[in-house]
Design a protein around this motif. Structure first.
Motif, PDB file in Angstrom:
ATOM      1  N   THR A 228       0.595  -1.139   0.203  1.00  0.00           N
ATOM      2  CA  THR A 228       0.128  -0.120  -0.168  1.00  0.00           C
ATOM      3  C   THR A 228       0.625   1.187  -0.031  1.00  0.00           C
ATOM      4  O   THR A 228       0.474   2.295  -0.999  1.00  0.00           O
ATOM      5  CB  THR A 228      -1.298  -0.040   1.187  1.00  0.00           C
ATOM      6  N   ASN A 232       1.151   4.007  -3.315  1.00  0.00           N
ATOM      7  CA  ASN A 232       0.516   5.454  -2.641  1.00  0.00           C
ATOM      8  C   ASN A 232       1.406   6.352  -2.624  1.00  0.00           C
ATOM      9  O   ASN A 232       1.365   7.515  -3.333  1.00  0.00           O
ATOM     10  CB  ASN A 232       0.468   5.294  -0.963  1.00  0.00           C
ATOM     11  N   CYS A 236       0.956   9.436  -5.614  1.00  0.00           N
ATOM     12  CA  CYS A 236       1.480  10.677  -4.832  1.00  0.00           C
ATOM     13  C   CYS A 236       2.334  11.252  -6.282  1.00  0.00           C
ATOM     14  O   CYS A 236       2.426  12.993  -6.852  1.00  0.00           O
ATOM     15  CB  CYS A 236       1.457  10.989  -2.845  1.00  0.00           C
ATOM     16  N   PHE A 259      -6.732   6.922  -6.836  1.00  0.00           N
ATOM     17  CA  PHE A 259      -7.008   7.536  -5.287  1.00  0.00           C
ATOM     18  C   PHE A 259      -8.984   7.478  -5.084  1.00  0.00           C
ATOM     19  O   PHE A 259      -9.711   8.185  -6.065  1.00  0.00           O
ATOM     20  CB  PHE A 259      -6.984   9.305  -4.986  1.00  0.00           C
ATOM     21  N   THR A 261     -10.749   8.818  -2.535  1.00  0.00           N
ATOM     22  CA  THR A 261     -11.513  10.221  -2.571  1.00  0.00           C
ATOM     23  C   THR A 261     -10.626  10.678  -3.024  1.00  0.00           C
ATOM     24  O   THR A 261      -9.166  11.076  -2.171  1.00  0.00           O
ATOM     25  CB  THR A 261     -12.214   9.746  -1.005  1.00  0.00           C
ATOM     26  N   SER A 263     -10.246  12.777   0.271  1.00  0.00           N
ATOM     27  CA  SER A 263      -9.990  13.502   1.657  1.00  0.00           C
ATOM     28  C   SER A 263      -8.316  12.375   1.542  1.00  0.00           C
ATOM     29  O   SER A 263      -7.373  12.285   2.303  1.00  0.00           O
ATOM     30  CB  SER A 263     -10.772  12.901   2.589  1.00  0.00           C
ATOM     31  N   ASN A 264      -8.637  10.756   0.961  1.00  0.00           N
ATOM     32  CA  ASN A 264      -7.430  10.648   1.457  1.00  0.00           C
ATOM     33  C   ASN A 264      -6.336  10.849   0.549  1.00  0.00           C
ATOM     34  O   ASN A 264      -5.309  11.204   0.799  1.00  0.00           O
ATOM     35  CB  ASN A 264      -8.303   8.849   0.904  1.00  0.00           C
ATOM     36  N   PHE A 265      -6.823  11.865  -1.004  1.00  0.00           N
ATOM     37  CA  PHE A 265      -5.606  11.731  -1.869  1.00  0.00           C
ATOM     38  C   PHE A 265      -4.956  12.300  -0.770  1.00  0.00           C
ATOM     39  O   PHE A 265      -3.419  13.007  -0.389  1.00  0.00           O
ATOM     40  CB  PHE A 265      -5.968  12.799  -3.119  1.00  0.00           C
ATOM     41  N   GLU A 267      -5.055  13.396   2.136  1.00  0.00           N
ATOM     42  CA  GLU A 267      -3.477  12.598   3.794  1.00  0.00           C
ATOM     43  C   GLU A 267      -2.300  12.479   3.171  1.00  0.00           C
ATOM     44  O   GLU A 267      -1.208  12.487   3.596  1.00  0.00           O
ATOM     45  CB  GLU A 267      -4.386  11.912   4.364  1.00  0.00           C
ATOM     46  N   GLN A 268      -2.298  11.258   1.716  1.00  0.00           N
ATOM     47  CA  GLN A 268      -1.583  10.861   1.558  1.00  0.00           C
ATOM     48  C   GLN A 268      -0.194  11.890   1.185  1.00  0.00           C
ATOM     49  O   GLN A 268       1.059  11.091   1.384  1.00  0.00           O
ATOM     50  CB  GLN A 268      -1.570   9.332   0.565  1.00  0.00           C
ATOM     51  N   ARG A 271       1.122  13.312   4.004  1.00  0.00           N
ATOM     52  CA  ARG A 271       1.986  12.601   4.650  1.00  0.00           C
ATOM     53  C   ARG A 271       3.185  12.591   3.624  1.00  0.00           C
ATOM     54  O   ARG A 271       4.454  12.527   4.587  1.00  0.00           O
ATOM     55  CB  ARG A 271       1.519  11.487   4.640  1.00  0.00           C
TER      56      ARG A 271
END
Length: 298
Positions: A228, A232, A236, A259, A261, A263-265, A267-268, A271
């Motif tokens: 994962t 990711n 990214c 991605f 969603t 929001s997940n994009f 966040e990732q 990070r």
């Protein structure tokens, strides 16, 4: 598709020097036993080296370790003049084969470069200047310039940024026999070819011919990070490139890069780059001369 094991014939020369001039940089992930110094003179896209996936632009300069999977893949509209690169390939025992005691001090450089290193700052500029002298030189003079390049890299090792967490250059066979070393090659190329699609552990395990239950441990052992995390990271990196290259809506980029969603994009992406996608885009007006933030943890 598996990562191509490339053969590098240069029986009459200890150093292979290539100048590539192509409409785009294409192909698949590949590996070989030689070290490789690649200077992208013109072009942009995604650079895959070991477990690292990052955008690249004009002037990208990377020393790739032996047996490390790598690929410079063009993404987006390329320069109308085409893409160009200078590539130097040399055997891991090149220093020993030369037999010159003066070169022994350079051995730590190759150990440092085993996981792949990006050459930045003033060292990168000086190495590019040296590489620009190669066209038209005799084989003997190319070797002399190459020794200058190695000396420059050694002296400027503070400007070398490791790309992979670790080399992971020799995949270990999976218990039970079979073509173990080839399995991770197939998975990495499958990820690169289907990055925008849904990539599940069961599907990846089927590509590697291992059970879904065993796949997580197998992938982490061979690549150095979880499946994962690797996917990711790659998504990214692709999104970062597209944020810089154009004005697509961020939600559209997130969806196009795989991605589920927005929001997940977000966040990732934060990070890895320490910035929200919108702030990242706002800070990069000139992708050719600008500077990409170093992904977190590298």
């Amino acid at each position: 598709m598996r990562i191509t094991r490339e053969s590098i014939p240069h029986a009459e020369e200890s150093l292979r020097c290539l100048h590539l001039a192509l409409p785009t940089f294409e192909g698949g992930l590949h590996r070989h036993g030689h070290f490789e110094l690649t200077w992208i003179e013109r072009g942009h896209g995604l650079r895959w080296v070991g477990d690292s996936v990052e955008p690249y632009f004009d002037g990208d300069l990377v020393l790739v370790g032996s047996d490390l999977p790598h690929l410079w893949a063009s993404r987006g509209v390329q320069p109308p003049q085409g893409c160009t690169a200078t590539v130097l390939q040399f055997a891991p025992d090149w220093l020993q084969r030369c037999g010159l005691p003066e070169l022994k001090a350079m051995a730590p450089l190759l150990a440092l470069a085993a996981p792949g290193v990006a050459v930045q700052g003033s060292t990168g500029a000086e190495v590019q200047r040296l590489l620009s002298r190669l066209p038209g030189l005799s084989a003997q003079r190319r070797v002399a310039v190459f020794i200058e390049v190695l000396d420059c890299l050694l002296a400027g090792r503070a400007d070398l940024r490791a790309l992979s967490a670790s080399p992971h250059s020799a995949p270990t066979p999976v218990r039970g026999g079979g073509a173990g070393p080839q399995r991770i090659d197939k998975v990495l190329n499958w990820i690169e070819a289907h990055l925008a699609e849904e990539l599940s552990v069961p599907d990846a395990a089927a590509v590697a011919h291992v059970s879904p239950a065993a796949f997580g441990r197998y992938f982490h052992r061979e690549v150095g990070k979880t499946f994962t995390a690797y996917v990711n990271d790659a998504r990214c990196g692709w999104a970062a490139l597209r944020l810089i290259q154009g004005r697509e809506p961020i939600a559209q980029i997130a969806q196009s890069c795989g991605f589920a969603t927005l929001s997940n994009f977000g966040e990732q992406f934060r990070r890895r780059y320490g910035l929200a996608p919108r702030d990242f885009r706002a800070g990069h007006v000139d992708p050719v001369r600008g500077h990409l933030p170093t992904p977190q943890g590298q």
